[in-house]
Motif scaffolding. Sequence first.
Motif, mmCIF file in Angstrom:
data_model
loop_
_atom_site.group_PDB
_atom_site.id
_atom_site.type_symbol
_atom_site.label_atom_id
_atom_site.label_comp_id
_atom_site.label_asym_id
_atom_site.label_seq_id
_atom_site.Cartn_x
_atom_site.Cartn_y
_atom_site.Cartn_z
ATOM 1 N N ASP A 179 -16.129 78.212 20.022
ATOM 2 C CA ASP A 179 -16.789 77.747 18.795
ATOM 3 C C ASP A 179 -15.803 77.677 17.632
ATOM 4 O O ASP A 179 -15.957 76.881 16.719
ATOM 5 N N GLY A 180 -14.784 78.539 17.670
ATOM 6 C CA GLY A 180 -13.793 78.539 16.596
ATOM 7 C C GLY A 180 -12.916 79.778 16.660
ATOM 8 O O GLY A 180 -12.966 80.548 17.611
ATOM 9 N N LEU A 181 -12.096 79.933 15.640
ATOM 10 C CA LEU A 181 -11.215 81.096 15.510
ATOM 11 C C LEU A 181 -11.677 81.922 14.320
ATOM 12 O O LEU A 181 -12.024 81.373 13.276
ATOM 13 N N SER A 182 -11.679 83.217 14.481
ATOM 14 C CA SER A 182 -11.952 84.126 13.372
ATOM 15 C C SER A 182 -10.617 84.722 12.945
ATOM 16 O O SER A 182 -9.963 85.404 13.726
ATOM 17 N N ILE A 183 -10.216 84.423 11.718
ATOM 18 C CA ILE A 183 -8.939 84.926 11.204
ATOM 19 C C ILE A 183 -9.226 86.023 10.190
ATOM 20 O O ILE A 183 -9.997 85.821 9.257
ATOM 21 N N VAL A 193 0.240 80.486 7.948
ATOM 22 C CA VAL A 193 -0.993 80.186 8.674
ATOM 23 C C VAL A 193 -1.442 78.752 8.376
ATOM 24 O O VAL A 193 -1.809 78.008 9.273
ATOM 25 N N ASN A 194 -1.383 78.365 7.104
ATOM 26 C CA ASN A 194 -1.774 77.004 6.728
ATOM 27 C C ASN A 194 -0.884 75.961 7.396
ATOM 28 O O ASN A 194 -1.366 74.913 7.818
ATOM 29 N N GLN A 195 0.402 76.247 7.516
ATOM 30 C CA GLN A 195 1.329 75.331 8.193
ATOM 31 C C GLN A 195 0.967 75.187 9.669
ATOM 32 O O GLN A 195 0.951 74.082 10.210
ATOM 33 N N ILE A 196 0.680 76.299 10.316
ATOM 34 C CA ILE A 196 0.314 76.278 11.742
ATOM 35 C C ILE A 196 -0.972 75.492 11.949
ATOM 36 O O ILE A 196 -1.058 74.633 12.829
ATOM 37 N N LEU A 197 -1.988 75.757 11.112
ATOM 38 C CA LEU A 197 -3.268 75.061 11.247
ATOM 39 C C LEU A 197 -3.116 73.566 10.975
ATOM 40 O O LEU A 197 -3.721 72.743 11.665
ATOM 41 N N ALA A 198 -2.299 73.212 9.980
ATOM 42 C CA ALA A 198 -2.078 71.797 9.657
ATOM 43 C C ALA A 198 -1.417 71.085 10.838
ATOM 44 O O ALA A 198 -1.764 69.936 11.164
ATOM 45 N N GLU A 245 -12.117 84.622 7.889
ATOM 46 C CA GLU A 245 -12.260 83.186 7.731
ATOM 47 C C GLU A 245 -12.506 82.584 9.109
ATOM 48 O O GLU A 245 -11.907 83.010 10.092
ATOM 49 N N LYS A 246 -13.408 81.599 9.191
ATOM 50 C CA LYS A 246 -13.666 80.936 10.465
ATOM 51 C C LYS A 246 -13.044 79.542 10.427
ATOM 52 O O LYS A 246 -13.245 78.789 9.492
ATOM 53 N N ILE A 247 -12.287 79.232 11.459
ATOM 54 C CA ILE A 247 -11.630 77.930 11.573
ATOM 55 C C ILE A 247 -12.188 77.222 12.799
ATOM 56 O O ILE A 247 -12.260 77.815 13.873
ATOM 57 N N GLU A 248 -12.573 75.962 12.648
ATOM 58 C CA GLU A 248 -13.107 75.192 13.767
ATOM 59 C C GLU A 248 -12.332 73.883 13.949
ATOM 60 O O GLU A 248 -11.993 73.233 12.980
ATOM 61 N N VAL A 251 2.036 86.010 12.862
ATOM 62 C CA VAL A 251 2.164 86.088 11.408
ATOM 63 C C VAL A 251 1.750 87.491 10.950
ATOM 64 O O VAL A 251 0.714 88.011 11.359
ATOM 65 N N GLU A 252 2.566 88.092 10.097
ATOM 66 C CA GLU A 252 2.306 89.454 9.629
ATOM 67 C C GLU A 252 1.021 89.529 8.817
ATOM 68 O O GLU A 252 0.759 88.683 7.956
ATOM 69 N N GLY A 253 0.191 90.540 9.110
ATOM 70 C CA GLY A 253 -1.029 90.772 8.356
ATOM 71 C C GLY A 253 -2.204 89.901 8.773
ATOM 72 O O GLY A 253 -3.212 89.842 8.096
ATOM 73 N N VAL A 254 -2.063 89.226 9.920
ATOM 74 C CA VAL A 254 -3.120 88.325 10.377
ATOM 75 C C VAL A 254 -3.608 88.762 11.756
ATOM 76 O O VAL A 254 -2.811 89.049 12.643
ATOM 77 N N GLU A 255 -4.924 88.841 11.903
ATOM 78 C CA GLU A 255 -5.532 89.127 13.204
ATOM 79 C C GLU A 255 -6.438 87.964 13.558
ATOM 80 O O GLU A 255 -7.126 87.422 12.694
ATOM 81 N N VAL A 256 -6.441 87.579 14.839
ATOM 82 C CA VAL A 256 -7.196 86.402 15.271
ATOM 83 C C VAL A 256 -8.063 86.743 16.475
ATOM 84 O O VAL A 256 -7.621 87.416 17.403
ATOM 85 N N ASP A 257 -9.303 86.260 16.448
ATOM 86 C CA ASP A 257 -10.207 86.391 17.591
ATOM 87 C C ASP A 257 -10.770 85.021 17.917
ATOM 88 O O ASP A 257 -10.997 84.204 17.022
ATOM 89 N N LEU A 258 -11.007 84.781 19.198
ATOM 90 C CA LEU A 258 -11.663 83.551 19.630
ATOM 91 C C LEU A 258 -13.175 83.780 19.582
ATOM 92 O O LEU A 258 -13.660 84.802 20.049
ATOM 93 N N ILE A 259 -13.907 82.834 19.000
ATOM 94 C CA ILE A 259 -15.364 82.936 18.925
ATOM 95 C C ILE A 259 -15.950 82.108 20.064
ATOM 96 O O ILE A 259 -15.745 80.894 20.115
ATOM 97 N N PRO A 260 -16.671 82.741 21.002
ATOM 98 C CA PRO A 260 -17.243 82.000 22.138
ATOM 99 C C PRO A 260 -18.269 80.965 21.680
ATOM 100 O O PRO A 260 -18.920 81.138 20.650
ATOM 101 N N GLN A 261 -18.401 79.912 22.432
ATOM 102 C CA GLN A 261 -19.386 78.865 22.140
ATOM 103 C C GLN A 261 -20.786 79.456 22.216
ATOM 104 O O GLN A 261 -21.125 80.125 23.181
ATOM 105 N N SER A 262 -21.599 79.206 21.214
ATOM 106 C CA SER A 262 -22.937 79.798 21.170
ATOM 107 C C SER A 262 -24.037 78.811 21.578
ATOM 108 O O SER A 262 -25.177 79.198 21.744
ATOM 109 N N SER A 263 -23.689 77.555 21.726
ATOM 110 C CA SER A 263 -24.689 76.540 22.072
ATOM 111 C C SER A 263 -25.243 76.772 23.473
ATOM 112 O O SER A 263 -24.511 77.067 24.410
#
Length: 78
Positions: A50-54, A68-73, A5-8, A27-39
């Motif tokens: 550019d966003g987070l890849s979860i 995860v939803n609580q953290i993002l909110a 999932e991509k979060i921006e 959070v258990e079972g979650v991996e996160v990567d930072l997506i570099p700005q592509s512009s």
Amino acid sequence: MEIKEKIEFPGLPLAVYREIAAHLRQVEGVEVDLIPQSSQQFDYNQSQIDGLSISWTANSGLESRQRVNQILAYYQNR
């Protein structure tokens, strides 16, 4: 099966993206990567990120998703 999932958060600073990623990685079972700005155009108001890849792994349950939803909110409302 893994779900991605991509979060921006437009305009969010790099440091805050890193803070969000650090929280989500706890959070258990979650991996996160930072997506570099592509512009190609530099915009001072645009984030360096550019966003987070979860990625949700097989062992992530409903509780993990809710956390995860609580953290993002929390960050969305800042």
